[in-house]
Design a protein around this motif. Structure first.
Motif, mmCIF file in Angstrom:
data_model
loop_
_atom_site.group_PDB
_atom_site.id
_atom_site.type_symbol
_atom_site.label_atom_id
_atom_site.label_comp_id
_atom_site.label_asym_id
_atom_site.label_seq_id
_atom_site.Cartn_x
_atom_site.Cartn_y
_atom_site.Cartn_z
ATOM 1 N N LEU A 76 0.835 -1.207 0.000
ATOM 2 C CA LEU A 76 0.000 0.000 0.000
ATOM 3 C C LEU A 76 0.867 1.254 0.000
ATOM 4 N N ARG A 77 1.930 1.204 0.766
ATOM 5 C CA ARG A 77 2.803 2.385 0.853
ATOM 6 C C ARG A 77 3.463 2.684 -0.490
ATOM 7 N N ILE A 78 3.855 1.614 -1.189
ATOM 8 C CA ILE A 78 4.468 1.811 -2.509
ATOM 9 C C ILE A 78 3.463 2.447 -3.462
ATOM 10 N N SER A 79 2.223 1.962 -3.407
ATOM 11 C CA SER A 79 1.232 2.507 -4.348
ATOM 12 C C SER A 79 0.911 3.957 -3.994
ATOM 13 N N MET A 80 0.996 4.300 -2.702
ATOM 14 C CA MET A 80 0.800 5.702 -2.325
ATOM 15 C C MET A 80 1.909 6.565 -2.903
ATOM 16 N N MET A 131 -7.511 0.319 6.389
ATOM 17 C CA MET A 131 -7.497 -0.657 5.309
ATOM 18 C C MET A 131 -6.720 -1.910 5.701
ATOM 19 N N ILE A 132 -5.662 -1.719 6.476
ATOM 20 C CA ILE A 132 -4.887 -2.891 6.902
ATOM 21 C C ILE A 132 -5.735 -3.769 7.821
ATOM 22 N N ILE A 133 -6.482 -3.130 8.727
ATOM 23 C CA ILE A 133 -7.344 -3.896 9.626
ATOM 24 C C ILE A 133 -8.398 -4.651 8.821
ATOM 25 N N LEU A 134 -8.991 -3.941 7.861
ATOM 26 C CA LEU A 134 -10.012 -4.582 7.040
ATOM 27 C C LEU A 134 -9.452 -5.734 6.226
ATOM 28 N N ASP A 146 -2.726 -5.577 -8.674
ATOM 29 C CA ASP A 146 -3.774 -5.867 -7.713
ATOM 30 C C ASP A 146 -4.410 -4.544 -7.276
ATOM 31 N N SER A 147 -5.658 -4.337 -7.669
ATOM 32 C CA SER A 147 -6.311 -3.064 -7.360
ATOM 33 C C SER A 147 -6.399 -2.824 -5.857
ATOM 34 N N ASP A 148 -6.444 -3.900 -5.084
ATOM 35 C CA ASP A 148 -6.525 -3.725 -3.636
ATOM 36 C C ASP A 148 -5.319 -2.988 -3.073
ATOM 37 N N ASP A 149 -4.203 -3.067 -3.797
ATOM 38 C CA ASP A 149 -3.019 -2.331 -3.356
ATOM 39 C C ASP A 149 -3.210 -0.839 -3.529
ATOM 40 N N GLN A 150 -4.101 -0.501 -4.448
ATOM 41 C CA GLN A 150 -4.193 0.884 -4.860
ATOM 42 C C GLN A 150 -5.317 1.635 -4.152
ATOM 43 N N LEU A 151 -6.356 0.914 -3.774
ATOM 44 C CA LEU A 151 -7.541 1.574 -3.227
ATOM 45 C C LEU A 151 -7.571 1.393 -1.720
ATOM 46 N N PHE A 152 -7.635 2.485 -1.000
ATOM 47 C CA PHE A 152 -7.686 2.333 0.455
ATOM 48 C C PHE A 152 -8.461 3.435 1.138
ATOM 49 N N SER A 153 -9.110 4.293 0.364
ATOM 50 C CA SER A 153 -9.853 5.375 0.994
ATOM 51 C C SER A 153 -11.283 4.927 1.297
ATOM 52 N N ASN A 178 -22.752 5.866 -9.905
ATOM 53 C CA ASN A 178 -23.419 5.016 -8.916
ATOM 54 C C ASN A 178 -22.475 4.522 -7.818
ATOM 55 N N LEU A 179 -21.208 4.544 -8.121
ATOM 56 C CA LEU A 179 -20.247 3.971 -7.173
ATOM 57 C C LEU A 179 -19.586 5.026 -6.293
ATOM 58 N N ARG A 180 -19.799 6.295 -6.595
ATOM 59 C CA ARG A 180 -18.972 7.340 -5.981
ATOM 60 C C ARG A 180 -18.954 7.319 -4.470
ATOM 61 N N LYS A 181 -20.066 6.951 -3.830
ATOM 62 C CA LYS A 181 -20.093 6.948 -2.367
ATOM 63 C C LYS A 181 -19.795 5.565 -1.791
ATOM 64 N N ARG A 182 -19.572 4.608 -2.664
ATOM 65 C CA ARG A 182 -19.333 3.245 -2.178
ATOM 66 C C ARG A 182 -17.932 3.149 -1.591
ATOM 67 N N PHE A 183 -17.792 2.220 -0.647
ATOM 68 C CA PHE A 183 -16.510 1.919 -0.046
ATOM 69 C C PHE A 183 -15.757 1.034 -1.042
ATOM 70 N N SER A 184 -14.562 1.467 -1.419
ATOM 71 C CA SER A 184 -13.881 0.758 -2.510
ATOM 72 C C SER A 184 -13.693 -0.734 -2.207
ATOM 73 N N HIS A 185 -13.699 -1.065 -0.923
ATOM 74 C CA HIS A 185 -13.478 -2.461 -0.570
ATOM 75 C C HIS A 185 -14.648 -3.363 -0.933
ATOM 76 N N THR A 186 -15.842 -2.732 -1.084
ATOM 77 C CA THR A 186 -17.026 -3.555 -1.355
ATOM 78 C C THR A 186 -17.293 -3.699 -2.850
ATOM 79 N N LEU A 187 -16.411 -3.159 -3.679
ATOM 80 C CA LEU A 187 -16.629 -3.236 -5.124
ATOM 81 C C LEU A 187 -16.267 -4.611 -5.660
ATOM 82 N N SER A 188 -16.794 -4.909 -6.851
ATOM 83 C CA SER A 188 -16.414 -6.173 -7.483
ATOM 84 C C SER A 188 -15.035 -6.009 -8.120
ATOM 85 N N TYR A 189 -14.461 -7.118 -8.544
ATOM 86 C CA TYR A 189 -13.114 -7.103 -9.100
ATOM 87 C C TYR A 189 -12.999 -6.127 -10.282
#
Lengths: 248, 220
Positions: free
Chosen positions: A163-167, A190-193, B88-95, B131-142
């Protein structure tokens, strides 16, 4: 994350049976923690001094002692001035001699315990230690917890790094700003999740392979002849301590 | 015009994997779409990380936008104009929300709030993410995650895109969306790594193969 540098030690420490290590380490820490006389603590320092002989690289051990002693430094700053008892003046400050004695005691004890447990426990692979806990009939849940701990802390560490690298790739530079605090907050969240989700996935995958709460271990420890000798030495050492204690 | 990306004799060795890249040289002109094909573990991702300065090679020189990259400081400047899409998109999305995630990059660039807001709106519209703008990125599909990840990169208005396996494991519709997006970007430079031959052939005008640490052009 889990330091394996101390594993590259000479044979004696490495080959000692982990069960013996855990029991003697626990007993030793307990005795040191409750001992109140300097003279006895000196007797007790014989064990770590003896074990250190078998360590090829002392530098790694000292590295482990740094955080402990940094913490103790704070005690040295606070206790001498706040401990009740007779005070002597030190420039314009009032120092308690009792307090200084107390500080020495804590420093000695903390270092003895850390050195000995490090020498005993860090010289076996982590999984062997967990395995030994299982053999010592510790509650299964606790042993499993330790096991997952050892397995997934490095995974979490890797996740954080990614995650840090992607940031960084999106030009993030930490500053003293709300944006930075928010971002770090999100990162931790995010890490917890991620770990929660991963735990769920791992559990499902384990269930799929018929896991029902018990880890069956494939290899078992073999109690060697050397271990007999070592445990004899350890027993003598502790018994002598108790006799000396009783005699005084 | 001078090439926008130049790699000279890049080598990197991992203790457990040996020499992953062995003397890679490559130059890419502005507006070119370069595809790099290779099997798993051939160092495709490593190469992209090196171009973005996220990994330091043992050997070799990197020139971006006509300037040699010598320090982290140089790369920091260059990264503002490079969009990196991670495998891996999960690496990129964390907000917390998709919106926040899209705004993350522009905020890092120190844009004015107003400009950030406008640009985020624009990108949300462009990618159809209303439609996705308020969604939590973690709950999105691949697939949704992939599109959002691209949006988080595009919003920074980069000149170079580095795409790491952009279409792996995506359905046809999402893949089509990504293809269209790449083909629309006439002015922008792309380096795309993938093991999907057909995809690369469709969107790239130059193809290479990465094998045993060497890069060789594939004649079209």
């Amino acid at each position: 994350m889990i330091d394996t540098k101390l594993l590259e030690s000479r044979n004696f420490l490495k080959e000692m049976d982990p069960r013996l290590k855990i029991i003697s380490g626990f007993l030793y820490s307990f005795i040191v923690a409750v001992e109140k006389k300097f003279l006895f603590l000196i007797y007790l320092s014989a064990l770590p001094l003896f074990l250190i002989i078998f360590l090829p690289d002392i530098k790694n051990l000292f590295k482990k002692l740094i955080p402990v002693n940094v913490f103790l430094l704070f005690l040295w700053i606070l206790i001498p001035f706040t401990y009740p008892g007779e005070k002597t003046s030190f420039f314009f400050l009032k120092l308690s001699e009792e307090g200084i004695r107390y500080c020495w005691m804590i420093t000695l004890k903390a270092n003895l315990i850390v050195i000995t447990t490090t020498l005993l426990l860090s010289t076996s692979p982590f999984l062997h230690i967990i395995h030994a806990l299982h053999h010592l009939k510790l509650p299964e849940k606790l042993v499993n917890l330790f096991y997952f701990f050892s397995r997934y802390i490095p995974v979490l560490n890797r996740e954080t790094t990614r995650l840090r690298i992607s940031m960084k790739a999106r030009s993030f530079i930490p500053k003293t700003s709300i944006h930075t605090y928010k971002t770090y907050g999100n990162l931790v969240g995010m890490i917890i999740l991620n770990s929660y989700n991963r735990a769920g996935k791992v559990y499902t995958a384990m269930k799929a392979r018929s896991f029902s709460g018990t880890f069956w271990t494939k290899n078992h420890f073999i109690w060697k002849r050397k271990d007999n000798i070592t445990s004899l030495i350890f027993t003598l050492y502790f018994v002598t301590y108790f006799i000396l204690k009783w005699l005084q | 015009m001078a090439p926008i990306i130049i790699l000279e004799d890049i080598s990197i060795e991992y203790p457990e994997r040996g020499k992953v890249l062995d003397g890679i040289s490559l130059s890419v002109n502005k507006g070119e779409k370069v595809g790099i094909k290779g099997a798993n573990g051939t160092g495709k991702t490593t190469l992209l990380h090196i171009i973005d300065g996220l990994l330091t090679p043992d050997n070799g020189k990197i020139f971006l936008f006509g300037k040699e990259m010598k320090s982290e400081e140089d790369f920091r400047e260059a990264r503002k104009k490079i969009g990196f899409l991670f495998q891996d998109s999960d690496d990129q999305l964390f907000s917390p929300t998709v919106e926040d995630d899209i705004a993350f990059g522009p905020l890092n660039l120190g844009w004015e709030r107003k400009r950030v807001k406008e640009k985020v709106e624009e990108v949300i519209k462009e990618f159809g993410l209303e439609n996705l703008r308020k969604r939590f990125s973690h709950t999105l599909s691949y697939g949704e995650k992939k599109i959002v990840a691209i949006a988080t990169v595009v919003v920074m208005e980069p000149e170079i895109f580095l795409f790491d396996e952009p279409t792996t494991a995506l359905d046809e519709k999402t893949e089509r969306k990504i293809k269209d997006f790449i083909l629309q970007q006439k002015e922008k430079t792309f380096i795309i790594v993938s093991h999907q031959d057909n995809f690369l052939k469709e969107v790239c005008n130059r193809l290479y193969e990465l094998k045993n640490g060497k890069i060789t052009p594939i004649p079209s």
